[in-house]
Design an enzyme around this catalytic site. Structure first.
Site, short mmCIF file in Angstrom:
data_model
loop_
_atom_site.label_atom_id
_atom_site.label_comp_id
_atom_site.label_asym_id
_atom_site.label_seq_id
_atom_site.Cartn_x
_atom_site.Cartn_y
_atom_site.Cartn_z
N LEU A 1 0.83 -1.21 0.00
CA LEU A 1 0.00 0.00 0.00
C LEU A 1 0.87 1.26 0.00
O LEU A 1 1.88 1.34 0.70
CB LEU A 1 -0.92 0.00 1.23
CG LEU A 1 -1.81 -1.23 1.39
CD1 LEU A 1 -2.79 -1.01 2.54
CD2 LEU A 1 -2.56 -1.56 0.10
N ASN B 1 4.38 -7.82 6.76
CA ASN B 1 5.24 -7.24 7.79
C ASN B 1 4.62 -6.03 8.49
O ASN B 1 5.33 -5.22 9.08
CB ASN B 1 6.58 -6.85 7.17
CG ASN B 1 6.43 -5.83 6.06
OD1 ASN B 1 5.43 -5.86 5.35
ND2 ASN B 1 7.38 -4.94 5.92
#
Lengths: 299, 299, 299
Positions: free
Chosen positions: B105, B174
């Protein structure tokens, strides 16, 4: 729950032992532990190092760290205290007894006890799991001995498991071997650890896995020499501490909350089930015979 | 959804670029991509070979194929077009940028934006996943670079993953490492790929797996030399094409529909969650500091 | 269900063949098997050794143990009988035909049949799975030949699978390869055996696994030389018999009941689905062409 809360209230009135310079350690005062047990020592020793933020809980209930009502009550109180302590970010469970992590539920709590007492006991078993599986701390089991049944449950309720690389130590949910059945939340915790198929085999056969078998199926995460179990847990914890607590806690909750909620939604029914099962004449007779056998073995 | 549909409508009015002899390729016309971005080039290049029935989508949004609102809108439009094209049976996602598949993103979409804009952005992220995870085409990720966070989500939403055998490339969710949390449908997709226990570790630790670690846990299906990633995907696709589409699609839907339906049932709540989280002063401040740090690093 | 019960009623009126000294064996009397099939031999041979408590079911329906309505009815009757027999604690399924365990559902039951007959057939397929997957006995598949589609379902519905170590034998849910789709309860059983990701691949690709591949993904539990398949099952059974039946049965039910309940709750809809699909002109035409091809191949 009410019982645990009452005990917690009593506990906080009597106060805790003195803080050490960097962190603290405590043993439950006699007024708490004495009313059920003549032993003057507590069953769990807790040391929090405020430099590292790591608490170590050492099970010290001879001979095999059985999960008695007293043990479980101490456990819940300690968990409550640590969860509220902002200086504590991680918890390591380990044993101060040789060769055993925990032998699981105390069979004496299930023999010749009133339904009320059985009910209180089972609620404490549930409470242990709810607090440990849902803990906001990073939780690690430093498994320095065998860990059957309830001992295995404690281990798989942690975030990470390091076990002594010793072929004589075993771990597993071996309830069926004793003619009893692991409750559904033991099963759910096992499934979330080793998957559906392995759980099917593990539960049906009551299999106790050697440390290397346990590693292979993912029941434990790492094997190290016995004298490195605790220090490896400490080092691993340091790695987990690099992750922001808040984000890690939400991620953990997202994974574990659904099965905790399942028990919370049927907690009373689960207690009823246990009590009606364990107080049956046939089951009491079986347990009695098992205890006779144990006595003879010792003699 | 409404936004994407409006954009799709606008898109279909402006028309597509010319068809090639065997299949077609297109880049979004300026009227679509320009109104948000001064770049005159499109962010995704799509080539459909009507001889093979395979479309290749190349991410070409420098420097790291961030998933911006523009990128995601182009993606949704391309998916829509390919799904409707009867000559297209399979889709390969890959990167035209060196060393990265997609960095996930676009953080700039989350900094200093109005709640309305944040909401539009999040809807587009959802839309990407819904279309890709539920695609009726055979979808493959030709992962020729690192693929963290949203990049990993795109990869695990495909039917098959081939990754470059390069130890410097990593893949994983992550988010926790950055102090944020992967939403529940990222988690569900991860669980359906690598199982519950590995997902618990992966999400809590925000672990980025090297390509060989990713293969070991099943996060990717195959490693090949970097220059063979795309050709291997093509060859593998040929094998999948031997299966009648209709039967394969129903089987796929049976596996994936339940978790897509979960998001569809709580889509607005999921958007609200995201917007209220990301527009918090504390979070905005953190992102600002992170961006400052990035700037300094470059200088 | 009604049909099976009617058949069971008829069956118990005609009575069974004589008991042997230690246990019994039976073949269905003609009055049951004849009304659909001119063959005078039964399709399943059952031998119960009351010394060991192990029943062996040998599929003997040439050439490939197809699951016809007659076969399935015999199977349900045999299961019923064994479940009620207190001397029987374990069941081994194996084949008396060379090179094949079972080729799966009998395609002739799906070609040119009335909707009523198709419906009766599908109910019998469901019944087979419900009885086998939920059996209170320890169930083992001694897989001494190939086991595609419905044959694979029978195998994965057992508690344990031992397969002949022969690279020419394969096992898997290969429905999509034939243009049809494994129903949701086939999928659920597969997922409970090999997990979500492998099931996604297995079902989409209709993959038939070689014996060694099957072992690797956990589709079978053990490979042994072909002439040891049955004896190994016997030995393994002895190990399972050390576990108290009652505790094992409850543990098994806890694992399997949820997906059995899912089918029970939508059984009629599942039958309707099957019948409306299989009686379509296009599907009937496909099957017809497939049968033509088979005929030509033989000639």
């Amino acid at each position: 729950m009410a019982t645990v809360l009452r005990r917690l209230a009593r506990f906080s009135q009597t106060g805790l032992s003195a803080h050490r310079k960097n962190g603290w350690s405590f043993a439950l005062p006699h007024s708490v532990s004495n009313h059920r047990n003549s032993s003057t020592s507590s069953k769990i020793k807790v040391d929090l190092d405020s430099n590292t933020g790591i608490a170590v809980m050492r099970f010290q209930s001879p001979p095999v760290n059985s999960l008695s009502l007293d043990f479980l009550t101490e456990f819940a109180i300690s968990m409550e205290k640590l969860e509220l302590d902002k200086g504590c970010r991680g918890l390591i469970l380990t044993s101060a007894q040789p060769k055993v992590f925990s032998a699981g539920l105390d069979i004496m709590e299930m023999y010749g006890k009133s339904p009320e007492r059985c009910s209180e006991f089972w609620r404490a078993v549930q409470e242990m799991w709810i607090r440990l599986y849902g803990s906001s701390m990073v939780t690690m089991a430093a498994i320095n001995g065998s860990s059957p049944a309830g001992g295995c449950l404690m281990a798989i309720s942690c975030d990470y498991r390091i076990m002594a690389d010793n072929p004589r130590y075993s771990i597993g949910l071996n309830e069926t071997k004793l003619g009893i059945v692991a409750p559904f939340w033991f099963k759910d915790t096992m499934m979330n650890t080793v998957g559906n198929r392995e759980t099917e085999l593990a539960l049906q056969l009551g299999h106790l896995y050697s440390s290397s078998e346990a590693l292979k199926i993912g029941l434990v995460d790492r094997l190290v020499p016995e004298d490195k179990v605790l220090s490896t847990a400490m080092e691993t914890m340091a790695n987990w501490f690099t992750i922001p607590d808040h984000a890690r806690q939400i991620s953990k909750s997202m994974m574990r909350k659904p099965i905790i909620d399942k028990l919370l939604a049927s907690r009373e029914a689960d207690i009823k089930n246990f009590v009606s099962f364990i107080t049956k004449d046939s089951i009491q007779k079986s347990i009695g015979m098992y205890l006779e056998m144990l006595k003879k073995r010792k003699a």
